[in-house]
Write a protein that holds these residues in place. Structure first.
Motif, PDB file in Angstrom:
ATOM      1  N   THR A 119      56.086  15.269  18.863  1.00  0.00           N
ATOM      2  CA  THR A 119      54.729  15.610  19.311  1.00  0.00           C
ATOM      3  C   THR A 119      54.600  15.449  20.813  1.00  0.00           C
ATOM      4  O   THR A 119      54.070  16.329  21.510  1.00  0.00           O
ATOM      5  CB  THR A 119      53.703  14.721  18.595  1.00  0.00           C
ATOM      6  OG1 THR A 119      53.836  14.875  17.186  1.00  0.00           O
ATOM      7  CG2 THR A 119      52.286  15.074  19.020  1.00  0.00           C
ATOM      8  N   SER A 137      45.939  18.141  17.322  1.00  0.00           N
ATOM      9  CA  SER A 137      47.378  18.385  17.239  1.00  0.00           C
ATOM     10  C   SER A 137      48.218  17.121  17.198  1.00  0.00           C
ATOM     11  O   SER A 137      49.410  17.183  16.903  1.00  0.00           O
ATOM     12  CB  SER A 137      47.832  19.236  18.429  1.00  0.00           C
ATOM     13  OG  SER A 137      47.151  20.470  18.461  1.00  0.00           O
ATOM     14  N   ASN A 138      47.626  15.963  17.548  1.00  0.00           N
ATOM     15  CA  ASN A 138      48.436  14.746  17.581  1.00  0.00           C
ATOM     16  C   ASN A 138      47.780  13.567  16.873  1.00  0.00           C
ATOM     17  O   ASN A 138      48.263  12.431  16.965  1.00  0.00           O
ATOM     18  CB  ASN A 138      48.766  14.359  19.022  1.00  0.00           C
ATOM     19  CG  ASN A 138      47.548  13.926  19.829  1.00  0.00           C
ATOM     20  OD1 ASN A 138      46.414  14.072  19.384  1.00  0.00           O
ATOM     21  ND2 ASN A 138      47.795  13.385  21.009  1.00  0.00           N
ATOM     22  N   LYS A 147      41.326  22.711  20.363  1.00  0.00           N
ATOM     23  CA  LYS A 147      42.167  21.791  19.608  1.00  0.00           C
ATOM     24  C   LYS A 147      41.636  20.363  19.659  1.00  0.00           C
ATOM     25  O   LYS A 147      42.322  19.422  19.265  1.00  0.00           O
ATOM     26  CB  LYS A 147      43.598  21.833  20.148  1.00  0.00           C
ATOM     27  CG  LYS A 147      44.269  23.189  19.971  1.00  0.00           C
ATOM     28  CD  LYS A 147      45.690  23.175  20.513  1.00  0.00           C
ATOM     29  CE  LYS A 147      46.348  24.535  20.338  1.00  0.00           C
ATOM     30  NZ  LYS A 147      47.729  24.560  20.886  1.00  0.00           N
TER      31      LYS A 147
END
Length: 427
Positions: free
Chosen positions: A153, A190-191, A227
């Motif tokens: 990531t 996303s993380n 995001k």
């Protein structure tokens, strides 16, 4: 910045000893009842824009090439003298990647000699054993290293294979030389799944600080705001962060947890305490609220400032599209004290002239209206409600009859409306 550990240590003490101390009253230099002179702001100084990485959420839109017109060493030293005279307590030396600036260490040595609390904000990829030794010898008070997830990531976020391993090695080199090190993490959709493991990594590696940043809408962070973590994920992450900080506070561990870029974290701490420790909340919730109100939430344009690589002064690092003046033409102290700019007038006003849900919020005195740049990037109006507030209407004291009027939308282009503050604001 919201200093989570500060409040939870007070709560842990109250749980043991039964008292929760009220906010301290500032005293004069002789300890009398006259108020102490107000300090200047914490200054985050982007000494260089060049960076060896091109991170997805970079507010500076940095790249790996030189940028013309950056402040010379002698100009930096002149500004530092003014900052010291203006009672600025803290300098955070940042970039780009500040280690790419050839005169970083002479600048840092002068900052330390002048008595600033001196921090370094770096991606860590350039710190090997010799560089770590020089950082330690320079006397930095703190080094923050960005880790936005585990290996896959983080490397994807930073757009460099091997970035995670190099940054993690940097924390080990610094810790081995006695430098206070913290990990810095920005939550996005996303993380988010890597966040629990990063908290474990922090403890396993002996890092003393964890800085949890919400995504703010500036630079690439604005372009990629689609995001941003949704509210449920944000609340879940904050609960985990508070749980970890509470565990450390009760055990007396040398760990510090802070968050930034979303001042709704202050009110959320009250909600967390009411759910997690209802007896402690019943006894000390009012005192905690008093402490949080003394903090006052968002400090952009007031107790937090930014100087960019060209010498432009901004209300904070997320306001690079709004310059207040340049230190080559006017001293920082004069620029920062000038409220003729309507945005600065409003940011220094208490309470701030916010609208929408923020204006009616029961926690306005705690969060200060939250992050104004997010409101401006989404709606064009710096005083609109913050679309990043993750508390629902019931949690902020509303009946739910007025739904959100500002919603996060994908990035297209910036649109703004004039910043207007009524006469007398900021006085």
């Amino acid at each position: 910045m919201f200093r989570i550990t500060q409040y939870l240590r007070l709560l842990a003490r109250a749980a043991r000893e039964g008292d929760f101390p009220p906010p301290a009253t500032p005293r004069g230099p002789a300890g009398d009842d006259r108020p102490a002179a107000r300090p200047g702001p914490v200054v985050i100084w982007n000494l260089i824009r060049r960076c060896n990485l091109t991170c997805q959420h970079c507010y500076a839109l940095s790249a790996d090439h030189d940028y013309a017109g950056e402040l010379r060493t002698d100009e930096v030293f002149t500004v530092m003298d003014d900052l010291r005279a203006f009672r600025v307590p803290v300098l955070i030396l940042s970039g780009g990647e500040p280690l790419l600036r050839p005169d970083l260490f002479p600048i840092a040595e002068r900052a330390v000699a002048l008595g600033f609390y001196t921090g370094l904000s770096t991606n860590g990829t350039l710190i090997d054993a010799p560089v770590a030794a020089r950082i330690a010898a320079t006397g930095f008070d703190y080094v923050g290293i960005s880790l936005d997830g585990l290996r896959a990531t983080h490397d994807r976020f930073r757009r460099l294979d091997g970035a995670f391993d190099r940054s993690l090695a940097a924390t080990r080199h610094l810790r081995a030389r006695g430098v206070k090190v913290g990990l810095r993490y920005t939550l996005t959709a996303s993380n988010a799944e890597d966040f629990p493991a990063l908290l474990d990594l922090m403890r396993d590696e002996g890092a003393q600080k964890f800085y949890f940043s919400h995504l703010n809408y500036a630079g690439r962070g604005n372009i990629h705001r689609g995001k941003d973590a949704r509210f449920a994920a944000t609340r879940q992450a904050l609960d985990l962060l508070f749980d970890r900080a509470w565990d450390a506070a009760r055990r007396g561990l040398d760990e510090e947890y802070v968050s930034g870029n979303n001042d709704a974290d202050g009110p959320w701490l009250l909600h967390w305490l009411q759910r997690r420790e209802p007896t402690l909340y019943a006894r000390h919730g009012a005192a905690l609220r008093q402490r949080l109100q003394a903090w006052g939430g968002n400090a952009s344009g007031d107790l937090v400032a930014n100087i960019d690589n060209l010498g432009e002064v901004h209300p904070d690092t997320m306001w690079w599209h709004h310059a207040l003046g340049n230190v080559r033409q006017r001293p920082f102290s004069a620029i920062w004290s000038d409220t003729s700019d309507p945005l600065m007038a409003g940011l220094k006003q208490h309470p701030r002239p916010v609208g929408g849900r923020c204006a009616a919020c029961a926690h306005l005195a705690i969060c200060g209206g939250n992050t104004r740049v997010r409101a401006q990037q989404i709606s064009g109006d710096a005083w609109a409600e913050d679309p990043g507030c993750y508390l629902d209407d019931t949690e902020i004291g509303l009946d739910g009859s007025n739904p959100r009027t500002v919603l996060t939308t994908p990035f297209r282009s910036r649109r703004t409306v004039p910043v207007v503050v009524e006469a007398g604001a900021g006085a």
